[in-house]
Design an enzyme around this catalytic site. Sequence first.
Site, PDB file in Angstrom:
ATOM      1  N   CYS A 370       0.868  -1.187   0.000  1.00 44.24           N
ATOM      2  CA  CYS A 370       0.000   0.000   0.000  1.00 44.24           C
ATOM      3  C   CYS A 370       0.899   1.229   0.000  1.00 44.24           C
ATOM      4  O   CYS A 370       1.704   1.415   0.916  1.00 44.24           O
ATOM      5  CB  CYS A 370      -0.884  -0.027   1.245  1.00 44.24           C
ATOM      6  SG  CYS A 370      -1.544   1.569   1.773  1.00 44.24           S
ATOM      7  N   CYS A 373       0.672   3.538   3.046  1.00 42.58           N
ATOM      8  CA  CYS A 373       1.296   2.883   4.209  1.00 42.58           C
ATOM      9  C   CYS A 373       2.813   2.899   4.060  1.00 42.58           C
ATOM     10  O   CYS A 373       3.546   3.075   5.036  1.00 42.58           O
ATOM     11  CB  CYS A 373       0.813   1.443   4.353  1.00 42.58           C
ATOM     12  SG  CYS A 373      -0.984   1.256   4.251  1.00 42.58           S
TER      13      CYS A 373
END
Length: 444
Positions: A370, A373
Amino acid sequence: SSPSETAAQRCFCQVSGYLDDCTCDVETIDRFNNYRLFPRLQKLLESDYFRYYKVNLKRPCPFWNDINQCGRRDCAVKPCQSDEIPDGIKSASYKYSEEANNLIEECEQAERLGAVDESLSEETQKAVLQWTKHDDSSDNFCEADDIQSPDAEYVDLLLNPERYTGYKGPDAWKIWNVIYEENCFKPQTIKRPLNPLASGQGKSEENTFYSWLEGLCVEKRAFYRLISGLHASINVHLSARYLLQDTWLEKKWGHNITEFQQRFDGILTEGEGPRRLKNLYFLYLIELRALSKVVPFFERPDFQLFTGNKVQDAENKMLLLDILHEIKSFPLHFDENSFFAGDKKEANKLKEDFRLHFRNISRIMDCVGCLKCRLWGKLQTQGLGTALKILFSEKLIANMPESGPSYEFHLTRQEIVSLFNAFGRISTSVKELENFRNLLQNIH
């Protein structure tokens, strides 16, 4: 657990009093952070100098190839257009003053092209060599991004906040599993409690793990607690900024009490949740201590938070020093002198192991599927790595000249931005714990 016990008590009753290996208590941190530090720190982090972070999110994962990229829109990162970034941030390399920045940038460009510019003064050539030597030195705890790479882009951290993105399950577990299992000095025979990738764990494994942890030297125990604290802090953010409603009209983000309980409730996590929260406070103390130690670097007249807006830059430096002096006044700072004491040869080897393990963790962040992230993971590991670099550079900081370039110790703009934003995330976590404590007060 008794019938009258509230959800708040199950999460927080063990998160109080003194922290292990410290002379500080949770309540002192709560008061200091939530009422004296947090509001001013948030104001500083909203300024142009601290909101723009240059990062390379396209670096390949050095450990495995099968990365499942998160396709959800909330995983995406929106980089800045060139005209959105203040000119001062784009043009300078942020090592010292505006004049030094321009000169050093020219030197670095010449060096990259393999050119020898004989018009540079001997003093300047010496400075460039010293900085190059330092940048490659063994003091750095992180694998730094090559911010000169064409793939490196500026990101506005305020427009790409850390929050729940839907990135979870085996891919996310794999990242944390590699961090804990291969980089926290843990033998394979010792099983970590509540490891989602391990099966059939019981109370005996938990007891064995904590017996092993308590038997470690203080440095290795601290390393595990820092990583656990960082993991806990990230989970607090995801629970506090959770996607509660997603319709074509609006997205609603807020506190997800159930998510928080699943991660930190003493009963649901078999006692692990409160331990994780105490490790978050330990991480807070370590980064707070680093900020208190680096005050002389920022107090030097040559240092400026340079963006090109002189009035704003001067105001932000005053606010920065105000925050740092507040931090310095904290009465119960962590005593890092217990680290790497004793036999010098053994201490140096341990420090090097500590540094190499942490550098490896910073490389693992390039394996996160991600992108949002990955952005916040890279920033927070770089921030913690910078804090560790500061803690282990006490003599170099003490010997800095009052003016002019500091050859022995310096921080790049990347390190400064990551250091304060990483601490801002932990400060936010501590503040959010107060919010969750209040929300859970009447839930049984």
